[in-house]
Scaffold this motif. Structure first.
Motif, mmCIF file in Angstrom:
data_model
loop_
_atom_site.group_PDB
_atom_site.id
_atom_site.type_symbol
_atom_site.label_atom_id
_atom_site.label_comp_id
_atom_site.label_asym_id
_atom_site.label_seq_id
_atom_site.Cartn_x
_atom_site.Cartn_y
_atom_site.Cartn_z
ATOM 1 N N ASP A 109 0.824 -1.213 0.000
ATOM 2 C CA ASP A 109 0.000 0.000 0.000
ATOM 3 C C ASP A 109 0.856 1.260 0.000
ATOM 4 O O ASP A 109 0.546 2.231 -0.681
ATOM 5 N N GLU A 110 1.972 1.249 0.722
ATOM 6 C CA GLU A 110 2.878 2.403 0.687
ATOM 7 C C GLU A 110 3.483 2.567 -0.699
ATOM 8 O O GLU A 110 3.523 3.678 -1.242
ATOM 9 N N ALA A 111 3.961 1.474 -1.266
ATOM 10 C CA ALA A 111 4.602 1.530 -2.587
ATOM 11 C C ALA A 111 3.641 2.076 -3.642
ATOM 12 O O ALA A 111 4.008 2.949 -4.434
ATOM 13 N N MET A 112 2.404 1.601 -3.635
ATOM 14 C CA MET A 112 1.429 2.063 -4.643
ATOM 15 C C MET A 112 1.110 3.542 -4.453
ATOM 16 O O MET A 112 1.037 4.285 -5.429
ATOM 17 N N LEU A 113 0.940 3.971 -3.221
ATOM 18 C CA LEU A 113 0.606 5.373 -2.945
ATOM 19 C C LEU A 113 1.738 6.306 -3.347
ATOM 20 O O LEU A 113 1.534 7.295 -4.042
ATOM 21 N N ILE A 114 2.942 5.980 -2.945
ATOM 22 C CA ILE A 114 4.073 6.884 -3.178
ATOM 23 C C ILE A 114 4.497 6.917 -4.649
ATOM 24 O O ILE A 114 4.937 7.942 -5.148
ATOM 25 N N GLU A 115 4.312 5.803 -5.349
ATOM 26 C CA GLU A 115 4.669 5.777 -6.771
ATOM 27 C C GLU A 115 3.761 6.667 -7.606
ATOM 28 O O GLU A 115 4.125 7.069 -8.704
ATOM 29 N N ASP A 116 2.593 7.007 -7.076
ATOM 30 C CA ASP A 116 1.672 7.917 -7.768
ATOM 31 C C ASP A 116 1.993 9.383 -7.520
ATOM 32 O O ASP A 116 1.405 10.260 -8.142
ATOM 33 N N SER A 117 2.902 9.656 -6.608
ATOM 34 C CA SER A 117 3.275 11.039 -6.294
ATOM 35 C C SER A 117 4.056 11.649 -7.452
ATOM 36 O O SER A 117 4.903 10.999 -8.060
ATOM 37 N N GLU A 118 3.775 12.915 -7.736
ATOM 38 C CA GLU A 118 4.507 13.621 -8.794
ATOM 39 C C GLU A 118 5.976 13.798 -8.444
ATOM 40 O O GLU A 118 6.805 14.027 -9.321
ATOM 41 N N CYS A 119 6.303 13.707 -7.162
ATOM 42 C CA CYS A 119 7.688 13.899 -6.703
ATOM 43 C C CYS A 119 8.391 12.586 -6.418
ATOM 44 O O CYS A 119 9.468 12.569 -5.811
#
Length: 106
Positions: free
Chosen positions: A67-77
């Motif tokens: 869940d962390e990996a999926m969320l953070i990979e969607d970040s523009e940064c």
């Protein structure tokens, strides 16, 4: 206490004494880094506690949950091999000397 260096959005770095067993996010916020918003309070749902981990440390940290990996990979940064959510990293004694930079909000 574990010594961790944190760089804010203005590029200023300060070393904090972090408490083991607390999340990195909680420790950063407790040391008056207002740049780290942590809107969801550590529920891994908002990405506002995003930090960049200094080279050499990423592999030493606990593995990201899906869940962390999926969320953070969607970040523009997002930066592969650097980006983590500080709410998902529990501070432990083997993190002495860890260096992180607060990621910009987009």
């Amino acid at each position: 206490m574990v010594k961790i260096s944190v760089t804010n959005l203005a590029g200023q770095t300060r070393t904090i004494d972090a408490d083991e067993g607390m999340s990195l996010m909680e420790n950063i916020r407790a040391n008056d880094f207002d740049d780290l918003q942590a809107i969801c309070g550590g529920c891994c749902s908002c990405c506002t506690c995003h930090v960049y981990v200094e080279d050499g440390w990423y592999e030493k940290l606990p593995t990201q949950a899906d869940d962390e990996a999926m969320l953070i990979e969607d970040s523009e940064c997002f930066q592969p091999g650097k980006s983590r959510l500080s709410c998902q990293i529990e501070v432990s004694g083997d993190m002495e000397g860890l260096t992180v930079t607060i990621a910009p909000e987009v």
